[in-house]
Design a protein around this motif. Structure first.
Motif, PDB file in Angstrom:
ATOM      1  N   LYS A  25      32.170  29.058  52.479  1.00  0.00           N
ATOM      2  CA  LYS A  25      32.917  28.281  51.491  1.00  0.00           C
ATOM      3  C   LYS A  25      34.385  28.121  51.864  1.00  0.00           C
ATOM      4  O   LYS A  25      35.003  27.096  51.584  1.00  0.00           O
ATOM      5  CB  LYS A  25      32.799  28.975  50.130  1.00  0.00           C
ATOM      6  N   ARG A  26      34.929  29.152  52.494  1.00  0.00           N
ATOM      7  CA  ARG A  26      36.362  29.167  52.808  1.00  0.00           C
ATOM      8  C   ARG A  26      36.590  29.479  54.286  1.00  0.00           C
ATOM      9  O   ARG A  26      36.475  30.613  54.716  1.00  0.00           O
ATOM     10  CB  ARG A  26      37.060  30.216  51.932  1.00  0.00           C
ATOM     11  N   LYS A  27      36.949  28.461  55.050  1.00  0.00           N
ATOM     12  CA  LYS A  27      37.189  28.629  56.478  1.00  0.00           C
ATOM     13  C   LYS A  27      38.528  29.324  56.752  1.00  0.00           C
ATOM     14  O   LYS A  27      38.804  29.697  57.898  1.00  0.00           O
ATOM     15  CB  LYS A  27      37.167  27.269  57.184  1.00  0.00           C
ATOM     16  N   ASP A  28      39.350  29.475  55.716  1.00  0.00           N
ATOM     17  CA  ASP A  28      40.654  30.119  55.896  1.00  0.00           C
ATOM     18  C   ASP A  28      40.600  31.618  55.617  1.00  0.00           C
ATOM     19  O   ASP A  28      41.632  32.284  55.531  1.00  0.00           O
ATOM     20  CB  ASP A  28      41.705  29.456  55.001  1.00  0.00           C
ATOM     21  N   ILE A  29      39.386  32.151  55.460  1.00  0.00           N
ATOM     22  CA  ILE A  29      39.209  33.585  55.223  1.00  0.00           C
ATOM     23  C   ILE A  29      38.355  34.176  56.334  1.00  0.00           C
ATOM     24  O   ILE A  29      37.319  33.618  56.701  1.00  0.00           O
ATOM     25  CB  ILE A  29      38.536  33.855  53.861  1.00  0.00           C
ATOM     26  N   ASN A  46      42.704  35.410  46.768  1.00  0.00           N
ATOM     27  CA  ASN A  46      43.703  34.407  46.406  1.00  0.00           C
ATOM     28  C   ASN A  46      44.893  35.019  45.681  1.00  0.00           C
ATOM     29  O   ASN A  46      46.017  34.536  45.789  1.00  0.00           O
ATOM     30  CB  ASN A  46      43.090  33.334  45.502  1.00  0.00           C
ATOM     31  N   ASP A  47      44.644  36.083  44.937  1.00  0.00           N
ATOM     32  CA  ASP A  47      45.695  36.723  44.153  1.00  0.00           C
ATOM     33  C   ASP A  47      46.510  37.647  45.048  1.00  0.00           C
ATOM     34  O   ASP A  47      46.145  38.776  45.308  1.00  0.00           O
ATOM     35  CB  ASP A  47      45.082  37.536  42.999  1.00  0.00           C
ATOM     36  N   LYS A  48      47.645  37.143  45.511  1.00  0.00           N
ATOM     37  CA  LYS A  48      48.493  37.932  46.406  1.00  0.00           C
ATOM     38  C   LYS A  48      49.478  38.803  45.640  1.00  0.00           C
ATOM     39  O   LYS A  48      50.233  39.570  46.217  1.00  0.00           O
ATOM     40  CB  LYS A  48      49.274  37.013  47.347  1.00  0.00           C
ATOM     41  N   GLY A  49      49.496  38.649  44.310  1.00  0.00           N
ATOM     42  CA  GLY A  49      50.481  39.369  43.511  1.00  0.00           C
ATOM     43  C   GLY A  49      50.328  40.869  43.585  1.00  0.00           C
ATOM     44  O   GLY A  49      49.239  41.402  43.640  1.00  0.00           O
ATOM     45  N   ASN A  50      51.451  41.553  43.587  1.00  0.00           N
ATOM     46  CA  ASN A  50      51.455  43.004  43.603  1.00  0.00           C
ATOM     47  C   ASN A  50      52.122  43.570  42.367  1.00  0.00           C
ATOM     48  O   ASN A  50      52.432  44.751  42.321  1.00  0.00           O
ATOM     49  CB  ASN A  50      52.188  43.522  44.845  1.00  0.00           C
ATOM     50  N   GLY A  51      52.398  42.717  41.380  1.00  0.00           N
ATOM     51  CA  GLY A  51      53.078  43.192  40.187  1.00  0.00           C
ATOM     52  C   GLY A  51      52.254  44.230  39.459  1.00  0.00           C
ATOM     53  O   GLY A  51      51.057  44.104  39.320  1.00  0.00           O
ATOM     54  N   SER A  52      52.906  45.260  38.978  1.00  0.00           N
ATOM     55  CA  SER A  52      52.184  46.356  38.337  1.00  0.00           C
ATOM     56  C   SER A  52      52.602  46.560  36.895  1.00  0.00           C
ATOM     57  O   SER A  52      52.294  47.551  36.278  1.00  0.00           O
ATOM     58  CB  SER A  52      52.395  47.641  39.124  1.00  0.00           C
ATOM     59  N   GLY A  53      53.341  45.612  36.341  1.00  0.00           N
ATOM     60  CA  GLY A  53      53.692  45.743  34.927  1.00  0.00           C
ATOM     61  C   GLY A  53      54.897  46.613  34.707  1.00  0.00           C
ATOM     62  O   GLY A  53      55.898  46.526  35.403  1.00  0.00           O
ATOM     63  N   ALA A  54      54.807  47.466  33.705  1.00  0.00           N
ATOM     64  CA  ALA A  54      55.942  48.280  33.322  1.00  0.00           C
ATOM     65  C   ALA A  54      56.344  49.229  34.431  1.00  0.00           C
ATOM     66  O   ALA A  54      55.548  49.657  35.240  1.00  0.00           O
ATOM     67  CB  ALA A  54      55.599  49.083  32.057  1.00  0.00           C
ATOM     68  N   ASP A  55      57.638  49.578  34.457  1.00  0.00           N
ATOM     69  CA  ASP A  55      58.148  50.488  35.470  1.00  0.00           C
ATOM     70  C   ASP A  55      57.732  51.912  35.185  1.00  0.00           C
ATOM     71  O   ASP A  55      57.583  52.327  34.049  1.00  0.00           O
ATOM     72  CB  ASP A  55      59.692  50.429  35.520  1.00  0.00           C
ATOM     73  N   GLU A  71      38.582  35.233  44.356  1.00  0.00           N
ATOM     74  CA  GLU A  71      39.661  35.327  43.376  1.00  0.00           C
ATOM     75  C   GLU A  71      40.642  36.435  43.747  1.00  0.00           C
ATOM     76  O   GLU A  71      41.860  36.263  43.663  1.00  0.00           O
ATOM     77  CB  GLU A  71      39.096  35.592  41.977  1.00  0.00           C
ATOM     78  N   LEU A  72      40.108  37.576  44.157  1.00  0.00           N
ATOM     79  CA  LEU A  72      40.955  38.715  44.517  1.00  0.00           C
ATOM     80  C   LEU A  72      41.755  38.428  45.781  1.00  0.00           C
ATOM     81  O   LEU A  72      42.910  38.836  45.907  1.00  0.00           O
ATOM     82  CB  LEU A  72      40.091  39.960  44.711  1.00  0.00           C
ATOM     83  N   LEU A 110      42.443  44.483  51.222  1.00  0.00           N
ATOM     84  CA  LEU A 110      43.098  43.178  51.249  1.00  0.00           C
ATOM     85  C   LEU A 110      44.454  43.288  51.939  1.00  0.00           C
ATOM     86  O   LEU A 110      45.009  44.379  52.089  1.00  0.00           O
ATOM     87  CB  LEU A 110      43.282  42.655  49.817  1.00  0.00           C
ATOM     88  N   GLU A 111      45.015  42.151  52.327  1.00  0.00           N
ATOM     89  CA  GLU A 111      46.289  42.150  53.044  1.00  0.00           C
ATOM     90  C   GLU A 111      47.438  42.703  52.215  1.00  0.00           C
ATOM     91  O   GLU A 111      48.419  43.207  52.760  1.00  0.00           O
ATOM     92  CB  GLU A 111      46.623  40.733  53.523  1.00  0.00           C
ATOM     93  N   ASN A 112      47.314  42.620  50.878  1.00  0.00           N
ATOM     94  CA  ASN A 112      48.366  43.183  50.031  1.00  0.00           C
ATOM     95  C   ASN A 112      48.214  44.692  49.855  1.00  0.00           C
ATOM     96  O   ASN A 112      48.962  45.315  49.104  1.00  0.00           O
ATOM     97  CB  ASN A 112      48.415  42.487  48.668  1.00  0.00           C
ATOM     98  N   GLY A 113      47.233  45.268  50.551  1.00  0.00           N
ATOM     99  CA  GLY A 113      47.062  46.719  50.532  1.00  0.00           C
ATOM    100  C   GLY A 113      46.100  47.230  49.487  1.00  0.00           C
ATOM    101  O   GLY A 113      45.781  48.424  49.469  1.00  0.00           O
ATOM    102  N   LYS A 114      45.612  46.352  48.621  1.00  0.00           N
ATOM    103  CA  LYS A 114      44.694  46.792  47.576  1.00  0.00           C
ATOM    104  C   LYS A 114      43.322  47.124  48.161  1.00  0.00           C
ATOM    105  O   LYS A 114      42.830  46.435  49.049  1.00  0.00           O
ATOM    106  CB  LYS A 114      44.575  45.726  46.489  1.00  0.00           C
ATOM    107  N   VAL A 115      42.748  48.193  47.631  1.00  0.00           N
ATOM    108  CA  VAL A 115      41.470  48.695  48.118  1.00  0.00           C
ATOM    109  C   VAL A 115      40.398  48.480  47.056  1.00  0.00           C
ATOM    110  O   VAL A 115      40.575  48.852  45.900  1.00  0.00           O
ATOM    111  CB  VAL A 115      41.567  50.194  48.476  1.00  0.00           C
ATOM    112  N   LEU A 116      39.273  47.880  47.468  1.00  0.00           N
ATOM    113  CA  LEU A 116      38.167  47.604  46.550  1.00  0.00           C
ATOM    114  C   LEU A 116      36.918  48.309  47.055  1.00  0.00           C
ATOM    115  O   LEU A 116      36.637  48.305  48.255  1.00  0.00           O
ATOM    116  CB  LEU A 116      37.907  46.096  46.468  1.00  0.00           C
TER     117      LEU A 116
END
Length: 271
Positions: free
Chosen positions: A164-168, A258-267, A255-256, A238-244
């Motif tokens: 489905k995705r040749k860029d992955i 595509n989501d490059k965000g690393n925001g974790s919410g509250a400090d 979906e995961l 994933l490239e952002n370091g997240k482990v599944l």
């Protein structure tokens, strides 16, 4: 007369309480948007409280949880990182997951991924089996065991993603688990030929020939997994370091990725 006064006082008290409930105002102070103004929990307090349940616990951080009235405590025990929730009374601990009803998002799982994130740059890709274009925009590492049934299920989903995705592209690191007695031999054999087809034959429970070479790559993969805290298969990084962990459906995996965000919410609190 006294009865009338008592009734009036009761009504006035009720109205006063109702006003407080509606406006959030209180003569004794109150929590509005920032509960941290009224409540606090230091790492030291969390450590002392939780070690009554888990003696070898190490508290990594404390912050407000997505659910008001609870602290989120990130912790480590037996080499594993996790999350517990403690109420403002500091008397009750909740071990479980918080799911946002409207979005159906598992907020606890998201935090666990952030907490267990790794440095993607530490993972060498040149010795991996590659599914897809090696120069693809999105690169994903998968730790696989040739005798792992869940790895076989995930492999089918990876193929759907690449179609489905040749860029992955997926970079597969062979990581035989000790519980699978013949997995190490098969891993070496597959690595020698660097063959996706041979890996798929293993998933299909076909006979795998003995290794045609000597290589230390599998041993290095095992060592690397240990450094990254990876203990099971399949494990996706994933490239952002997240482990599944586990066999994830193609759509969810996209979906995961595509989501490059690393925001974790509250400090995190720094107490």
């Amino acid at each position: 007369m006294k009865k009338t006064i008592v009734i009036m006082m009761t009504i006035l008290t009720g109205l006063a309480l109702l006003f407080v409930a509606e406006t959030g105002a209180s003569a004794f102070g109150g929590c509005e948007q920032d509960c941290g103004k009224c409540h606090s929990l230091s790492k030291g307090e969390a450590q002392e409280t939780l070690k009554q349940l888990i003696p070898d616990i190490k508290v990594l951080g404390v912050r407000m949880s997505p659910s008001r009235g609870l602290w989120e405590v990130s912790l480590e025990t037996h080499g594993k990182k996790g999350i517990a929730y403690m109420d403002f009374s500091k008397e009750n601990v909740i071990i479980g997951q918080i799911v946002k009803i409207k979005t159906k998002k598992n907020l606890t799982r998201k935090r666990l991924m952030e907490l267990n994130s790794v440095d993607f740059a530490q993972i060498p890709l040149n010795d991996a089996l590659v599914m897809g274009d090696p120069n693809a925009t999105y690169k994903v590492v998968v730790f696989d065991d040739p005798d792992c049934p869940f790895c076989a299920k995930l492999h089918k989903e990876l193929k759907k993603v690449v179609e489905k995705r040749k860029d992955i592209a997926f970079f597969i690191k062979l990581f035989p688990l000790k519980m699978h007695k013949d997995a190490y031999r098969k891993s070496v054999a597959i690595q020698c030929k660097k063959s996706l087809q041979l890996l798929e034959d293993a998933f299909a429970k076909k006979d795998i020939p003995d290794p045609e070479c000597k290589t230390d790559i599998i041993d290095k993969n095992i060592e690397l997994a240990g450094k990254l805290g990876i203990t099971g298969t399949p494990t996706i990084v994933l490239e952002n370091g997240k482990v599944l962990g586990g066999a994830i459906k193609a759509g969810q995996l996209i979906e995961l990725i595509n989501d490059k965000g690393n925001g974790s919410g509250a400090d995190e609190t720094k107490k």
